[in-house]
Every structure is written in structure tokens, then in C-alpha cells.
Enzyme design. Structure first.
Site, PDB file in Angstrom:
ATOM      1  N   HIS A  92     -90.096  33.289  53.554  1.00 12.03           N
ATOM      2  CA  HIS A  92     -88.832  33.357  54.275  1.00 12.03           C
ATOM      3  C   HIS A  92     -88.467  32.063  54.985  1.00 12.03           C
ATOM      4  O   HIS A  92     -87.493  32.048  55.748  1.00 12.03           O
ATOM      5  CB  HIS A  92     -88.875  34.476  55.320  1.00 12.03           C
ATOM      6  CG  HIS A  92     -88.751  35.853  54.753  1.00 12.03           C
ATOM      7  ND1 HIS A  92     -87.544  36.432  54.422  1.00 12.03           N
ATOM      8  CD2 HIS A  92     -89.696  36.773  54.448  1.00 12.03           C
ATOM      9  CE1 HIS A  92     -87.752  37.639  53.943  1.00 12.03           C
ATOM     10  NE2 HIS A  92     -89.049  37.878  53.945  1.00 12.03           N
ATOM     11  N   LYS A 142     -77.506  35.724  66.556  1.00 10.59           N
ATOM     12  CA  LYS A 142     -78.755  35.621  65.813  1.00 10.59           C
ATOM     13  C   LYS A 142     -79.816  35.045  66.743  1.00 10.59           C
ATOM     14  O   LYS A 142     -79.507  34.657  67.870  1.00 10.59           O
ATOM     15  CB  LYS A 142     -78.599  34.768  64.552  1.00 10.59           C
ATOM     16  CG  LYS A 142     -78.029  33.380  64.774  1.00 10.59           C
ATOM     17  CD  LYS A 142     -77.823  32.655  63.456  1.00 10.59           C
ATOM     18  CE  LYS A 142     -76.662  33.184  62.659  1.00 10.59           C
ATOM     19  NZ  LYS A 142     -76.996  33.787  61.387  1.00 10.59           N
ATOM     20  N   ARG A 143     -81.030  35.001  66.276  1.00  7.22           N
ATOM     21  CA  ARG A 143     -82.107  34.402  67.059  1.00  7.22           C
ATOM     22  C   ARG A 143     -81.718  32.995  67.497  1.00  7.22           C
ATOM     23  O   ARG A 143     -81.150  32.232  66.710  1.00  7.22           O
ATOM     24  CB  ARG A 143     -83.382  34.364  66.201  1.00  7.22           C
ATOM     25  CG  ARG A 143     -84.590  33.744  66.829  1.00  7.22           C
ATOM     26  CD  ARG A 143     -85.830  34.089  66.002  1.00  7.22           C
ATOM     27  NE  ARG A 143     -85.667  33.740  64.598  1.00  7.22           N
ATOM     28  CZ  ARG A 143     -86.094  32.596  64.063  1.00  7.22           C
ATOM     29  NH1 ARG A 143     -86.665  31.676  64.814  1.00  7.22           N
ATOM     30  NH2 ARG A 143     -85.933  32.377  62.767  1.00  7.22           N
ATOM     31  N   LYS A 192     -80.553  26.980  63.820  1.00  8.90           N
ATOM     32  CA  LYS A 192     -79.396  27.857  63.679  1.00  8.90           C
ATOM     33  C   LYS A 192     -78.174  27.290  64.398  1.00  8.90           C
ATOM     34  O   LYS A 192     -77.069  27.797  64.258  1.00  8.90           O
ATOM     35  CB  LYS A 192     -79.736  29.261  64.183  1.00  8.90           C
ATOM     36  CG  LYS A 192     -80.799  29.939  63.312  1.00  8.90           C
ATOM     37  CD  LYS A 192     -81.144  31.323  63.806  1.00  8.90           C
ATOM     38  CE  LYS A 192     -82.243  31.974  62.981  1.00  8.90           C
ATOM     39  NZ  LYS A 192     -81.823  32.380  61.622  1.00  8.90           N
ATOM     40  N   THR A 221     -79.108  37.513  56.508  1.00  8.46           N
ATOM     41  CA  THR A 221     -78.496  38.791  56.132  1.00  8.46           C
ATOM     42  C   THR A 221     -77.320  39.100  57.049  1.00  8.46           C
ATOM     43  O   THR A 221     -76.446  39.877  56.675  1.00  8.46           O
ATOM     44  CB  THR A 221     -79.506  39.952  56.180  1.00  8.46           C
ATOM     45  OG1 THR A 221     -80.125  39.990  57.472  1.00  8.46           O
ATOM     46  CG2 THR A 221     -80.561  39.794  55.110  1.00  8.46           C
ATOM     47  N   LYS A 281     -73.594  40.994  56.343  1.00  7.64           N
ATOM     48  CA  LYS A 281     -73.039  42.109  57.127  1.00  7.64           C
ATOM     49  C   LYS A 281     -71.643  41.779  57.630  1.00  7.64           C
ATOM     50  O   LYS A 281     -70.734  42.616  57.587  1.00  7.64           O
ATOM     51  CB  LYS A 281     -73.977  42.430  58.294  1.00  7.64           C
ATOM     52  CG  LYS A 281     -75.327  42.950  57.861  1.00  7.64           C
ATOM     53  CD  LYS A 281     -76.348  42.898  58.990  1.00  7.64           C
ATOM     54  CE  LYS A 281     -77.735  43.164  58.453  1.00  7.64           C
ATOM     55  NZ  LYS A 281     -78.787  42.859  59.438  1.00  7.64           N
TER      56      LYS A 281
END
Length: 839
Positions: free
Chosen positions: A379, A570-571, A576, A678, A682
Site C-alpha cells: 500500500h 484524510k489522515r 497528502k 479510496t 467515494k
């Protein structure tokens, strides 16, 4: 083509509260009503007059659980009778979310329970809100695992999920003064009605000690591990219900406890605390998810945690296999074990130990069995996330496994040496022992070598895996690496999270949509239909009003539901790039103040996510987001044209409120660093437009929705790699961007920290001189992409056309498709809709 009901105005559109909600029948309501009352009295111990909403939730959940058990037992009976091959999914995380609504939806009993509870004076939605989120994960890894195990049940694949029953999960995030603080999650305080404790399913897990060589009666040499410490793993099963309740699989979670929970001699001698030492040490294993590894003790606890759940899971499945089939050598024919990320990779050595030491299988045959049984999902491409363990720690904690790893590595390197004589660089690269950083065990290499399939989770990620982290191993074992792009379950992320949109889509695509995600493609025919756009916008507005209410209740901030909801949840991690979003927010704030008469459209920037407790840079980014929000939200010159909010303690339930309300989805990771994502799927499924880099599954989303319906910016993965080769100093990028320079000067100068120049000096220094995640390099491109978003938002017809096309083209991203691909290419098991036939 949809026809609008002329008798309904835009505010009176009929939206069902639940989909796949067959009308409640009177003869079904009464038995459920009586069952709920019986559970309230006999299991919860309350009467209706004094019961709290949580008590009613427990009673309703137990009543629903009863309707699962028979299907579950029948599924197990059919699997045993049919000698079916099972899939075992090992993951440190399973973010299941609230289960009452999920179970009722999949059973088709939502309206029946709603009516039964209504007769008792209770509201089903209120009871669902009383359920705590199961604290069994952190971010995308756990949400993916939850989607995949649900799809396995939906497709009728006999499977077990295996993980840890964390007492407190990661942590409950509380923000005080803009600073993240961590508190234990107390999700188990009132019990968990969805779990079945299995006190008879207990396994001994060993640590430390020594390994002795001995000889069998036949003269063979064997290794005997004499551990110094033993703890027990106790099983708890949570049923995972497939769509329409046709199949149920167990999620088996392990809880740690001491063999002797109390040293009575120490207690009686007055050492009441010391008497509990062994219990505390054992139970620490299943207390929290990802204990901080900033200390040696924390690092040891992480390794203990990983081995604990892997050893219990393998002992469990091996015992089941031998009880059913008798011969361990048939394991690959009847079991497929999937390692979800690198955390469970010690399973390769553990299975070898079980086969060689306990089942007395020869080494070569044991290795063949192991490789044929395991497959590994990677991942991440971030080297720090591909776990390595210091050899002294490994040898002390798992001495027999260290011997096995050395032997696996010796056989492996000898084969490489014979095929590539004299290539010392290659040997060092593919060795399971990293000799360059204090001698460490490379767990990613162990998982790769011990698996017959290694998969990435998006097309780009898989190709980069072949070129980077596993480049040399891929060249040694061509064909082992395959791609399996992630997916999401439509049952939760469309049907349940967004019933209004689902109702419109069922009108457009037919009721088949509830069973077949691919049917959503029919909605593309309505992309240009203005009447459909209007109804779609009404659904979105209702979702935004609901989210605005959540924001007001939790933060006491009022936001305009008609504004563009720009969402980044998100985290919190540097790759990110929440920091890039915050810096652009500052630039937009400055632009609004500088040009107050420009025709700005209102925008609400919504952030949420947790930073790891020891990740100081990520926690500083959270504080900066709050400091910027405090300035922007209280500046009257902005006139509510820009709002910034950070919703604390992000979890599945909060995501279910945020995602259906989003207009713009932020997927802006540094290209080449996000394996898949993911959340991007969504959001797009629910009609949000994506602003993002060509990273992870963003690439495949663009391919499906079209270039005109996504906002792409920034460097490509190959350009990122080139920038890294050239160096990470970003002063040239900053000099070329006066806007970015001004923003960084404002942050460094204390404009958002009450004049405190030290608060963000380190963060700004990283951007300037060690910009590993290329925030400065991508800033101007990102800012321009955001202005393209502004232009698209000004044209409602264009925006809603793109929104429809995003939703209509998401069918391929169903986790059902992902699981069918695993079933066919990796596990070789039959699934509904699969080409694989039963054994």
C-alpha cells in the site's frame, strides 16, 4: 429520461429515508417489536420507562444480530460440506463504522425495524447515532479492509478477516487552542452487541527465550523454541453481512491477556501493583492501534502486536484446516492468505515455523506451501512505511523467526548469486537483511519472497512498485507483481450515506442498481438534462444543510450551504499536502481582501483528519489550519466569502456526513506517493468533482470520467522523481512565485500566530529548504487549478453535467469488482459473477 413531477416544488421532493427498504409488513413488525422488548429486558436489564437511547440501541442491535446467526451457521455448514477454499484476510485495521444501519440495510429490514421502534416510541435514526464507531483502524487502510470483507460476503466467498480487538483504537482527537490532543477511544465502555466472545478459542503466543537444537528418533535435526514469555490470544467474532443477507462471514479479532492475570503471592505480600505487572504487559498488546515507535519500548510493542495477531490467526486457520482435511500439505488448495500491507508479513516466517517445527514438513516443501498460500498487498512507496526491524530487537523477541529468516535469505541469495554471479549490488538490494542502516530485517522483502502474488492498488502504484521499492525483486520474479485497483462498497458509500442521490439514480438506472454497481453508467444519459440537474442540486443542498448543522453544533461556526464545499478529509501527512491547501487558502484570502468588489463565489474549506501522536510536523499543520481559520472566519472584510473549518475526530460516521455534501474533492498528494486512495472514489461516486494530481487512482478516475470533468494540476510522478534527484531546496520555486513568497512570509512573520514567529518557523523552513513533498513546486499550478474550479462553479449547467458524469462512471470502482479480480487471479476461488469454478 426522467420526468419531473409538476406537483412537486424544489423543496418538496420525495426522498426515501432508506433504500432497499421493502415496505414493512404488519406480520413482520410485531415479532421484531416483541424481540426488541425482550432484549431490552433480558439482555440489557432495563424496562422501557427508564431505558436510555443507548439501551434501546443495544436491544435493537441484539434483535438484528439474531437475524444474522442462522445465515451465518448455514454458511459455515455449506462451506464445510462443499470443502470450499477459504480466504483469510490479515489486516491490522478494519474501519467498519456503525453497524446497526449497515446490517439492517443489507438484510432489507430498515423499514421494518423503523416501524417496530416507532411503535415503541423510539426513532431508528436516533438509535443509530447512539452507536460508537468501532475503533479498529485509522485511515484508508482500515476503510478499504472493511469494504473488501463486505464485498467478500456479498459475493459469497468463504472468508475470515483477522485483526486485533483494540480496547482504545488509535485515539480520540480533541482540538484545544488549535492543538491536537489525544485521548483514549472508549468505544467498548458499554459493551459491543455485535461481537461474540469465543472463550474456548485461545492460543498461546510466545516471545523471547532461546532456540535449542535436538535430534528426532530418526536422526533428523530439529529446532526447539523455548520461549521466555507466553501470553494468550482470545477470539471475538463479528459477523460481516453480505448484501441481502445471503452470506455471512466472520471477522475474528484477537484480545491479549496474561496466562496468569494475577500473581497471588505478590498480591498477598502487599505488592498489589506488582502483582498485576504481567497482566498489564500482556494486555498492552491489544490496547491501542499503532503505539508510538518513538521509543525503544514503543518499537518493541509494535512488533509484539504484529506477531501476536499473526501467530494467533495462523494457529487458528491451521487448526481448522487440519481438523477438516487432516493433511497440512493441502493447505494451498484450501486456504489463501492475503497480507493487507506489510504489517502482517511476519506471517511468512510464522507459517514456516509451524510447518517445519510443529508439523515436521521438510524445508523445501514447507517453502513451496508457504509461497503458494500467501499473497501480499503493498500500500505504499514511502520507504519509511515499508517496515524494517533492528536485528537485535528481532533476535531477542522472536529468536526462532530470526533463524528462519536467515535461512530463507540464504537460500534466496544463493539462487541470485548463481543466476547473477559477481553482482554484489543486486545481492544487497534483494537481501532481506539491510546491512546499510544498522542491520535491519526488511519486512516488505519477506512478504514479497513469501508470496506467489504481490499486488499494487492502482495502475500507477503497481508500475512504480516494479520500478522502485521492488524493482530488483520484480526483475528476478517477473509476473509476480500484478495490479488490483482498490474499490469501495456502494452499499455503505452510496445507498446508506446518500439515500437521496440513490433514489434519483434508481429512477434513472433502474432498481438493478441496488444489486449491480455497473448499472450506474446509465445515468450518463442524463448528464445534459436540466431537470435532473435541478433535482440533483436539491439533494446536494439537503446534504449540505445537514453538514452545516454538524459544523455549527461541533464548532459553533455558521457556514453557507449554498457556498462551494471544498473538502480535504484524510489522515494528516505531509505527502497528502494539507499544507498546500492551507497555503492556497491564505492566498485566496489575500486576493479577496485585495479585490473586494470582484465577483467572488462563497467557498467553505473543510478539513478533517488525525495526525499520528508523534508526528510533530503533521500536528503543526493542524494548528496552522486552526490559526488560519481563526483569522479568516473573523475578518468582516471577507463577508463570509471564505470560511475554514476543521472537524475533529474524523471517523467513518463523520465521513458519511461529509462526503455526500462535498462539491469539490481534494486529492492533492505528491505524485507517485499515494498508492491509490479510496476517498477519491467515494467523493466522485457522490458527485463531487476532483481537484488532484496524477497520483494513485486519480489517474484511473480521470480515465473514466474524462479530462473535462476533473481538475488536474502539478508535477507528474516522473517529474517528481527528477526533482528529487536535483535536490529539495525550493528557494528557486519560491522566487518564481511572488504569491507563494508573500504567503510564506506572512506565516513565518506571525500573521496567523499572534505575532509568534517561532510557531511555524520549522514548517516554513521545510518548505523552503527541504521540500520533499514539493509544495512550493506545485503551488502556482494548484492555485490556477482552483481558479478553474471557480470558473466551472460559475456555470451550473457545466458543473452539474460534470457531477453526473463523475457519478455515472464510478461503477468500475466498486469493491465487488476488486474482489472478483482477487478471486480470479490471486486466490483462485469462485465468486458470484466470477469465471472461477468451485474446486
Amino acid at each position: 429520461m426522467l420526468k419531473r413531477d409538476a406537483d412537486r416544488g424544489p423543496q418538496s421532493i420525495a426522498l426515501p429515508k432508506a433504500l432497499f427498504a421493502r415496505p414493512a409488513k404488519e406480520d413482520e413488525i410485531a415479532p421484531i417489536r416483541e424481540t426488541i422488548l425482550a432484549k431490552l429486558a433480558l439482555s440489557v436489564g432495563k424496562n422501557p420507562a427508564t431505558a436510555s437511547p443507548r439501551d434501546w440501541y443495544m436491544a435493537a442491535s441484539l434483535a438484528a444480530r439474531d437475524r444474522i446467526v442462522h445465515s451465518w451457521i448455514e454458511a459455515n455448514r455449506a462451506i464445510r460440506k462443499g470443502n470450499s477454499k477459504r480466504v483469510y484476510y490479515l489486516s491490522l485495521e478494519f474501519l467498519l463504522g456503525r453497524l446497526l444501519g449497515d446490517v439492517l440495510h443489507n438484510l432489507g429490514l430498515t423499514e421494518t425495524f423503523r416501524a417496530a421502534l416507532g411503535d415503541l416510541g423510539m426513532d431508528l435514526d436516533e438509535l443509530k447515532a447512539a452507536e460508537p464507531d468501532a475503533a479498529l483502524g485509522n485511515g484508508g487502510l482500515g476503510r478499504l479492509a472493511a469494504c473488501l470483507v463486505e464485498s467478500m460476503a456479498t459475493l459469497g466467498i468463504p472468508a475470515y478477516g483477522y485483526g486485533i480487538r483494540y480496547d482504545h483504537g488509535l485515539f480520540r482527537q480533541v482540538i484545544k487552542g488549535g492543538v491536537q490532543q489525544e485521548y483514549p477511544e472508549t468505544w467498548l465502555s458499554f459493551g459491543n452487541p455485535w461481537e461474540f466472545e469465543r472463550p474456548e478459542v485461545i492460543y498461546d503466543i510466545h516471545f523471547g527465550g532461546s532456540v535449542q537444537a535436538a535430534s528426532t528418533a530418526g536422526g533428523a535435526r530439529v529446532a526447539i523454541w523455548q520461549p521466555a514469555e507466553t501470553i494468550e490470544a482470545v477470539a471475538y467474532d463479528v459477523p460481516v453481512v453480505g448484501w441481502r443477507g445471503e452470506h455471512v462471514n466472520p471477522l475474528r479479532l484477537w484480545s491479549a491477556r496474561a496466562v496468569d492475570p494475577l500473581r497471588l503471592d505478590a498480591f498477598n505480600s502487599g505488592d498489589h501493583v506488582g502483582a498485576l505487572t504481567e497482566q498489564v504487559r500482556a494486555e498492552a498488546i491489544s490496547k491501542v492501534l499503532y503505539p508510538s515507535d518513538a521509543t525503544a519500548a514503543g518499537q518493541e510493542l509494535r512488533l509484539r502486536q504484529e506477531y501476536f495477531f499473526v501467530s494467533a490467526s495462523l494457529q487458528d486457520l491451521v487448526r481448522r484446516h487440519i481438523r477438516t482435511y487432516g493433511d497440512i500439505r493441502s493447505l494451498p488448495d484450501k486456504a489463501s492468505i492475503q497480507l493487507n500491507d506489510t504489517h502482517p508479513s511476519i506471517a511468512v516466517a510464522e507459517l514456516m515455523r509451524i510447518l517445519v517445527d510443529l508439523e515436521h514438513v521438510g524445508w523445501d516443501q514447507a517453502w513451496d506451501i508457504t509461497r503458494a498460500t500467501f499473497s501480499y498487498t503493498n500500500h505504499t512507496l514511502l520507504p519509511e512505511a515499508l517496515e524494517t526491524w533492528p536485528i537485535p530487537l528481532f533476535e531477542r523477541l522472536l529468536p526462532r523467526h530470526m533463524q528462519i529468516i536467515y535461512l530463507i535469505n540464504a537460500h534466496h541469495l544463493e539462487a541470485v548469486r548463481q543466476a547473477h554471479p559477481g553482482d554484489e549490488r543486486l545481492l544487497a538490494s534483494v537481501s532481506m537483511i539491510d546491512e546499510n542502516h544498522g542491520r535491519r530485517v526488511r519486512m516488505g522483502h519477506l512478504a514479497f519472497l513469501g508470496s506467489h502474488r504481490v499486488n499494487g492498488v492502482s495502475a500507477l502504484h503497481t508500475e512504480l512498485m516494479k520500478e522502485t521499492v521492488f524493482g530488483d525483486l520484480h526483475r528476478l520474479f517477473p509476473g509476480r507483481v500484478v495490479n488490483k485497483t482498490n474499490g469501495i462498497t456502494f452499499r455503505r458509500w452510496l445507498h446508506q450515506a446518500n439515500p437521496g442521490l440513490t433514489a434519483l439514480l434508481c429512477e434513472a438506472c433502474g432498481e438493478e442498481l441496488m444489486d449491480e454497481p455497473a448499472a450506474i453508467a446509465r445515468a450518463a444519459a442524463l448528464a445534459g438534462d436540466n431537470a435532473f440537474h435541478e433535482r440533483l442540486s436539491e439533494v446536494r443542498l439537503a446534504n449540505k444543510v445537514a453538514l452545516a448543522r454538524v459544523i455549527r453544533e461541533r464548532l459553533d461556526i455558521r457556514v453557507n450551504p449554498h457556498a462551494l464545499f471544498d473538502v480535504h478529509v484524510k489522515r494528516i501527512h505531509e505527502y497528502k499536502r494539507q499544507l498546500l491547501n492551507i497555503l492556497e487558502t491564505i492566498a485566496l484570502y489575500d486576493a479577496i481582501r485585495a479585490q473586494p468588489t470582484r465577483n467572488w463565489f462563497p467557498r467553505v474549506k473543510i478539513f478533517a483528519g488525525k495526525a499520528a501522536a508523534s508526528y510533530s510536523e503533521a500536528k503543526t499543520i493542524i494548528r496552522l489550519a486552526h490559526d488560519v481559520a481563526a483569522i479568516v472566519n473573523n475578518d468582516p472584510s471577507v463577508r463570509d466569502l471564505l470560511k475554514v473549518v476543521f472537524l475533529p475526530n474524523y471517523n467513518v460516521s463523520l465521513a458519511e456526513a461529509i462526503i455526500p455534501a462535498a462539491d469539490l474533492s481534494e486529492q492533492i498528494s505528491t505524485a507517485g506517493m499515494e498508492a491509490s486512495g479510496t476517498g477519491n472514489m467515494k467523493f466522485a461516486l457522490n458527485g463531487a468533482l476532483t481537484i488532484g494530481t496524477l497520483d494513485g487512482a486519480n489517474i484511473e478516475i480521470r480515465e473514466h470520467v474524462g479530462d473535462d470533468n476533473i481538475f488536474i494540476f502539478g508535477l507528474r510522478a516522473n517529474e517528481v522523481a527528477e526533482r528529487h534527484r536535483r535536490g529539495l531546496d525550493a528557494m528557486g520555486d519560491i522566487a518564481a512565485s511572488p504569491m507563494l513568497a508573500e504567503v510564506l512570509d506572512a506565516v513565518a512573520g506571525g500573521a496567523f500566530s499572534g505575532g509568534d514567529r517561532d510557531r511555524y518557523a520549522h514548517l516554513v523552513g521545510i518548505v523552503k529548504h527541504h521540500d520533499r513533498f514539493l509544495v512550493a513546486a506545485d503551488f502556482d499550478s494548484y492555485y490556477l487549478a482552483q481558479r478553474m474550479v471557480d470558473e466551472a462553479w460559475r456555470n451550473p449547467r457545466r458543473w452539474w453535467r460534470s457531477s453526473v458524469l463523475n457519478t455515472a462512471n464510478m461503477g468500475w470502482f466498486s469493491s465487488d469488482r476488486t474482489i472478483r479480480e482477487y478471486a480470479e487471479d490471486v486466490w483462485h476461488v469462485p465468486a458470484r459473477g466470477s469465471r472461477v469454478q468451485p474446486n
